[in-house]
Design a protein around this motif. Sequence first.
Motif, PDB file in Angstrom:
ATOM      1  N   GLY A 185     141.398  45.962  27.013  1.00 33.51           N
ATOM      2  CA  GLY A 185     140.273  46.895  26.944  1.00 33.51           C
ATOM      3  C   GLY A 185     139.906  47.467  28.314  1.00 33.51           C
ATOM      4  O   GLY A 185     139.957  48.687  28.543  1.00 33.51           O
ATOM      5  N   PHE A 186     139.558  46.593  29.242  1.00 34.74           N
ATOM      6  CA  PHE A 186     139.145  47.064  30.571  1.00 34.74           C
ATOM      7  C   PHE A 186     140.286  47.802  31.279  1.00 34.74           C
ATOM      8  O   PHE A 186     140.051  48.732  32.050  1.00 34.74           O
ATOM      9  CB  PHE A 186     138.688  45.889  31.435  1.00 34.74           C
ATOM     10  N   PHE A 221     137.296  42.858  21.017  1.00 33.41           N
ATOM     11  CA  PHE A 221     135.984  42.523  21.575  1.00 33.41           C
ATOM     12  C   PHE A 221     135.197  43.818  21.775  1.00 33.41           C
ATOM     13  O   PHE A 221     135.193  44.412  22.862  1.00 33.41           O
ATOM     14  CB  PHE A 221     136.145  41.739  22.879  1.00 33.41           C
ATOM     15  N   CYS A 280     142.427  39.450  29.963  1.00 37.28           N
ATOM     16  CA  CYS A 280     142.408  40.854  29.522  1.00 37.28           C
ATOM     17  C   CYS A 280     142.451  41.017  28.001  1.00 37.28           C
ATOM     18  O   CYS A 280     142.153  42.085  27.490  1.00 37.28           O
ATOM     19  CB  CYS A 280     143.579  41.602  30.137  1.00 37.28           C
ATOM     20  N   TYR A 281     142.875  39.960  27.268  1.00 33.92           N
ATOM     21  CA  TYR A 281     143.095  40.075  25.816  1.00 33.92           C
ATOM     22  C   TYR A 281     143.990  41.289  25.540  1.00 33.92           C
ATOM     23  O   TYR A 281     145.091  41.354  26.049  1.00 33.92           O
ATOM     24  CB  TYR A 281     141.760  40.101  25.059  1.00 33.92           C
ATOM     25  N   ALA A 295     149.924  34.598  31.879  1.00 36.73           N
ATOM     26  CA  ALA A 295     149.722  33.477  32.809  1.00 36.73           C
ATOM     27  C   ALA A 295     148.361  32.844  32.587  1.00 36.73           C
ATOM     28  O   ALA A 295     147.431  33.488  32.087  1.00 36.73           O
ATOM     29  CB  ALA A 295     149.824  33.973  34.253  1.00 36.73           C
ATOM     30  N   ASP A 296     148.261  31.598  33.004  1.00 36.58           N
ATOM     31  CA  ASP A 296     146.963  30.929  33.030  1.00 36.58           C
ATOM     32  C   ASP A 296     146.172  31.483  34.220  1.00 36.58           C
ATOM     33  O   ASP A 296     146.724  31.687  35.311  1.00 36.58           O
ATOM     34  CB  ASP A 296     147.166  29.418  33.185  1.00 36.58           C
ATOM     35  N   ALA A 297     144.880  31.694  34.015  1.00 30.70           N
ATOM     36  CA  ALA A 297     144.047  32.331  35.036  1.00 30.70           C
ATOM     37  C   ALA A 297     144.071  31.562  36.362  1.00 30.70           C
ATOM     38  O   ALA A 297     144.271  32.161  37.424  1.00 30.70           O
ATOM     39  CB  ALA A 297     142.617  32.444  34.524  1.00 30.70           C
ATOM     40  N   ASP A 317     146.648  37.498  30.864  1.00 32.89           N
ATOM     41  CA  ASP A 317     146.094  36.671  29.787  1.00 32.89           C
ATOM     42  C   ASP A 317     147.104  35.563  29.482  1.00 32.89           C
ATOM     43  O   ASP A 317     148.309  35.757  29.634  1.00 32.89           O
ATOM     44  CB  ASP A 317     145.840  37.499  28.523  1.00 32.89           C
ATOM     45  N   ARG A 371     133.132  48.405  29.825  1.00 29.51           N
ATOM     46  CA  ARG A 371     134.429  49.002  30.158  1.00 29.51           C
ATOM     47  C   ARG A 371     134.234  50.405  30.720  1.00 29.51           C
ATOM     48  O   ARG A 371     134.915  50.818  31.663  1.00 29.51           O
ATOM     49  CB  ARG A 371     135.288  49.100  28.898  1.00 29.51           C
ATOM     50  N   ASP A 387     136.584  38.071  32.489  1.00 32.12           N
ATOM     51  CA  ASP A 387     135.875  37.991  31.198  1.00 32.12           C
ATOM     52  C   ASP A 387     136.429  36.806  30.394  1.00 32.12           C
ATOM     53  O   ASP A 387     137.110  36.989  29.391  1.00 32.12           O
ATOM     54  CB  ASP A 387     136.072  39.314  30.439  1.00 32.12           C
ATOM     55  N   PRO A 388     136.132  35.598  30.850  1.00 35.25           N
ATOM     56  CA  PRO A 388     136.734  34.411  30.224  1.00 35.25           C
ATOM     57  C   PRO A 388     136.186  34.149  28.831  1.00 35.25           C
ATOM     58  O   PRO A 388     135.138  34.674  28.460  1.00 35.25           O
ATOM     59  CB  PRO A 388     136.339  33.275  31.178  1.00 35.25           C
ATOM     60  N   PRO A 389     136.883  33.316  28.051  1.00 34.74           N
ATOM     61  CA  PRO A 389     136.333  32.909  26.754  1.00 34.74           C
ATOM     62  C   PRO A 389     135.091  32.052  26.995  1.00 34.74           C
ATOM     63  O   PRO A 389     134.854  31.614  28.120  1.00 34.74           O
ATOM     64  CB  PRO A 389     137.463  32.063  26.159  1.00 34.74           C
ATOM     65  N   SER A 398     147.648  34.411  26.567  1.00 35.67           N
ATOM     66  CA  SER A 398     148.236  34.615  25.241  1.00 35.67           C
ATOM     67  C   SER A 398     149.338  35.677  25.280  1.00 35.67           C
ATOM     68  O   SER A 398     149.085  36.855  25.560  1.00 35.67           O
ATOM     69  CB  SER A 398     147.130  35.032  24.255  1.00 35.67           C
ATOM     70  N   GLN A 405     142.157  37.516  17.848  1.00 33.53           N
ATOM     71  CA  GLN A 405     140.965  36.681  17.978  1.00 33.53           C
ATOM     72  C   GLN A 405     139.757  37.389  17.362  1.00 33.53           C
ATOM     73  O   GLN A 405     139.710  38.598  17.298  1.00 33.53           O
ATOM     74  CB  GLN A 405     140.696  36.408  19.451  1.00 33.53           C
TER      75      GLN A 405
HETATM   76  N1  SAH Z   1     138.206  41.107  28.237  1.00 32.50           N
HETATM   77  C1  SAH Z   1     138.748  41.075  26.905  1.00 32.50           C
HETATM   78  C2  SAH Z   1     138.241  39.919  26.071  1.00 32.50           C
HETATM   79  C3  SAH Z   1     138.517  38.560  26.675  1.00 32.50           C
HETATM   80  S1  SAH Z   1     138.470  37.260  25.519  1.00 32.50           S
HETATM   81  C4  SAH Z   1     138.490  42.405  26.228  1.00 32.50           C
HETATM   82  O1  SAH Z   1     137.806  43.265  26.804  1.00 32.50           O
HETATM   83  O2  SAH Z   1     138.981  42.616  25.117  1.00 32.50           O
HETATM   84  C5  SAH Z   1     139.077  35.938  26.464  1.00 32.50           C
HETATM   85  C6  SAH Z   1     140.578  35.948  26.695  1.00 32.50           C
HETATM   86  O3  SAH Z   1     140.885  34.882  27.577  1.00 32.50           O
HETATM   87  C7  SAH Z   1     141.447  35.705  25.455  1.00 32.50           C
HETATM   88  O4  SAH Z   1     142.326  36.781  25.306  1.00 32.50           O
HETATM   89  C8  SAH Z   1     142.233  34.418  25.769  1.00 32.50           C
HETATM   90  O5  SAH Z   1     143.583  34.477  25.320  1.00 32.50           O
HETATM   91  C9  SAH Z   1     142.174  34.381  27.266  1.00 32.50           C
HETATM   92  N2  SAH Z   1     142.314  33.056  27.884  1.00 32.50           N
HETATM   93  C10 SAH Z   1     141.787  31.888  27.471  1.00 32.50           C
HETATM   94  N3  SAH Z   1     142.074  30.898  28.351  1.00 32.50           N
HETATM   95  C11 SAH Z   1     142.780  31.461  29.358  1.00 32.50           C
HETATM   96  C12 SAH Z   1     143.355  30.963  30.569  1.00 32.50           C
HETATM   97  N4  SAH Z   1     143.228  29.688  30.907  1.00 32.50           N
HETATM   98  N5  SAH Z   1     144.007  31.829  31.357  1.00 32.50           N
HETATM   99  C13 SAH Z   1     144.134  33.131  31.027  1.00 32.50           C
HETATM  100  N6  SAH Z   1     143.612  33.652  29.893  1.00 32.50           N
HETATM  101  C14 SAH Z   1     142.950  32.833  29.061  1.00 32.50           C
END
Ligand code: SAH
Length: 424
Positions: free
Chosen positions: A252-253, A224, A248-249, A297-299, A269, A231, A328-330, A271, A219
């Motif tokens: 990082g954290f 990020f 978590c993407y 998993a979905d959050a 995450d 972090r 840290d959502p999108p 993805s 992404q």
């Molecule tokens: N905290 C990360 C950046 C997060 S970016 C870092 O420090 O690098 C947002 C992330 O949310 C992306 O990786 C994306 O795949 C994820 N994401 C988006 N929708 C989601 C959902 N419904 N459930 C879980 N993760 C999701």
Amino acid sequence: MVNDQMVNSMTTVILKPHKDESLKRFHPWVFSGAIARIVLDAAHSEPAPVEGELVAVHSATNELLGVGHWQIGSIAVRILAFGVDSLPSDFWTERIRAAYKVREALGLIRPDNNTFRLVHGEGDFLPGLIVDIYAETAVIQAHSVGMHLHRQEIAQAILSAVPQVKNVYYKSDDTLPFKAPIEGDKTGWLITNSQQPMANEFWSMENGLSFRIDWLRGQKTGFFIDQRENRALVERYAAGKDVLNMFCYTGGFSLYALRGGAKTVDSVDVSQKAIEIVKANVQRNFPRQSNHRAITADAFDFLNERINAQMANDQMVNGKWYDLIILDPPAFAKHRDAIKNALRGYQRINAKAIEMIRPGGILFTFSCSQAVDKEAFRLAVFSAAAQVGRKVRILHQLHQPQDHPINIYHPEGEYLKGLVLFVE
Ligand code: SAH
């Protein structure tokens, strides 16, 4: 005296009376509604400027205000240089060198830290341009057709201004407006001077931790970078804690929490691709540690499942709750008209997190939606706390780091905000 020939040598945008005020305060945008008329240069066959071309901007009284990129849309011009009508030949090198010097002065360029943002758009006086550095590679993103047209000069300027850079990758397929057809590829290598582009694993270092960066498929530009300082704060609080890194993407954290001595870390995450990289990152930095779990998993599904399991078992402190949660959502709101829904989204997710955190726990919660301001975000988190009915105090108010500077004349550049909460 203004000679017609000179005015016509370049397309000139003439503003309505008093619409020059924000430009005189160095705000770099000209809105389409501020324009009185446009004098096209002699070479124009079209009836309007071409998206991406350099235009001069004049006040209603014909005062030269600056030169910038023409755009189709509500922001009609993004100013690159004030008080001149053309860019000096060393413009790109000078601007990029200046950006590099700031990062150097801030102590961001070190053997244990070769990951940083070199150019942050308006914050570095280069509206529409993002450049991130990963070890030997610079990744460029153009957010305007004007920057797209200058991509080769920008790549050369990076190469000459940043000693560590050998390769330049261009990744603008998601960021360019599609209204006008544009020449050239929106993605691909601009410069390759080392073996790295041919390898299939790219590693970059942030504060002594190695991260696999996949700018080809990842992404944004691959990582990020904007959470680096936040972090480091997680690392300070992680010792002995059960940590959940939600959204978590590439982890990082999680890596900072592990280095900080967390008891366990769950990285979640949606993805699968990101989760694969989290695993590789943990393996590389902590090959002997077994207290990390990477979960695709979905959050909301994940949090609901945990909350329900906890209620069913009536277990308060048995690994189903966490001591430290990172959310840290999108960007929930990509546009102003989505703000209401975004705020509801922030409230819902924060309520879930507050519900499942152990007494005395800490929540790091973020919003990277530019359209949601600090106050609105805080209100959404406040509503979440009130909904769950727990005592919550704010320990820190977080923001974007020093390599994502905010031009004081362009407050729109502020986008990342975070709160660190203590939950009784
Ligand atoms: N905290 C990360 C950046 C997060 S970016 C870092 O420090 O690098 C947002 C992330 O949310 C992306 O990786 C994306 O795949 C994820 N994401 C988006 N929708 C989601 C959902 N419904 N459930 C879980 N993760 C999701």
